[in-house]
Design a protein around this motif. Structure first.
Motif, PDB file in Angstrom:
ATOM      1  N   ARG A  21       0.836  -1.214   0.000  1.00 29.24           N
ATOM      2  CA  ARG A  21       0.000   0.000   0.000  1.00 29.24           C
ATOM      3  C   ARG A  21       0.866   1.257   0.000  1.00 29.24           C
ATOM      4  NH1 ARG A  21      -3.888  -2.889   4.223  1.00 29.24           N
ATOM      5  NH2 ARG A  21      -5.218  -3.964   2.725  1.00 29.24           N
ATOM      6  N   SER A  22       1.999   1.206   0.657  1.00 33.61           N
ATOM      7  CA  SER A  22       2.922   2.337   0.656  1.00 33.61           C
ATOM      8  C   SER A  22       3.456   2.614  -0.744  1.00 33.61           C
ATOM      9  CB  SER A  22       4.082   2.060   1.624  1.00 33.61           C
ATOM     10  OG  SER A  22       5.034   3.087   1.567  1.00 33.61           O
ATOM     11  N   TYR A  25       0.755   4.278  -2.762  1.00 37.47           N
ATOM     12  CA  TYR A  25       0.600   5.680  -2.389  1.00 37.47           C
ATOM     13  C   TYR A  25       1.708   6.538  -2.984  1.00 37.47           C
ATOM     14  CZ  TYR A  25       0.401   9.895   0.442  1.00 37.47           C
ATOM     15  OH  TYR A  25       0.350  11.211   0.848  1.00 37.47           O
ATOM     16  N   LYS A  26       2.939   6.043  -2.901  1.00 37.46           N
ATOM     17  CA  LYS A  26       4.075   6.805  -3.424  1.00 37.46           C
ATOM     18  C   LYS A  26       3.997   6.947  -4.940  1.00 37.46           C
ATOM     19  CE  LYS A  26       7.098   5.689   0.398  1.00 37.46           C
ATOM     20  NZ  LYS A  26       8.274   4.944   0.862  1.00 37.46           N
ATOM     21  N   GLN A  28       1.215   6.947  -6.704  1.00 40.26           N
ATOM     22  CA  GLN A  28       0.127   7.893  -6.977  1.00 40.26           C
ATOM     23  C   GLN A  28       0.581   9.322  -6.731  1.00 40.26           C
ATOM     24  OE1 GLN A  28      -2.810   6.158  -4.394  1.00 40.26           O
ATOM     25  NE2 GLN A  28      -3.649   4.860  -6.024  1.00 40.26           N
TER      26      GLN A  28
END
Length: 79
Positions: A21-22, A25-26, A28
């Motif tokens: 998920r990290s 996010y990065k 995106q």
């Protein structure tokens, strides 16, 4: 009451979800710095798609592992 015994393999797999998920996010966040038509944006999108697929596969595998575990009965004393 019925509870499903926790599967240690599933617990390990679930630990991998946070880094996945990290990365999503990065990527995106990185996409916001570039136009949709750029090569970098497209590369980031491919990585996001791969992380989404990995996340889905991990969650699906945990569901399969948990559904194959025996259900145990727990008894509660009422006073």
């Amino acid at each position: 009451m019925q509870t499903i015994t926790s599967n240690p393999i599933c617990e390990e797999l679930e630990k991998t979800l946070a880094p996945i998920r990290s990365i999503q996010y990065k990527c995106q966040a990185g996409q916001k710095k570039h136009e949709v038509s750029t090569r970098i944006y497209q590369q980031l999108q491919k990585q996001i798609d791969a992380m989404i697929l990995a996340e889905d596969l991990i969650q699906e595998e945990c569901c399969v592992l948990n559904s194959s575990l025996p259900v145990k009965e727990e008894e509660y004393r009422t006073e």
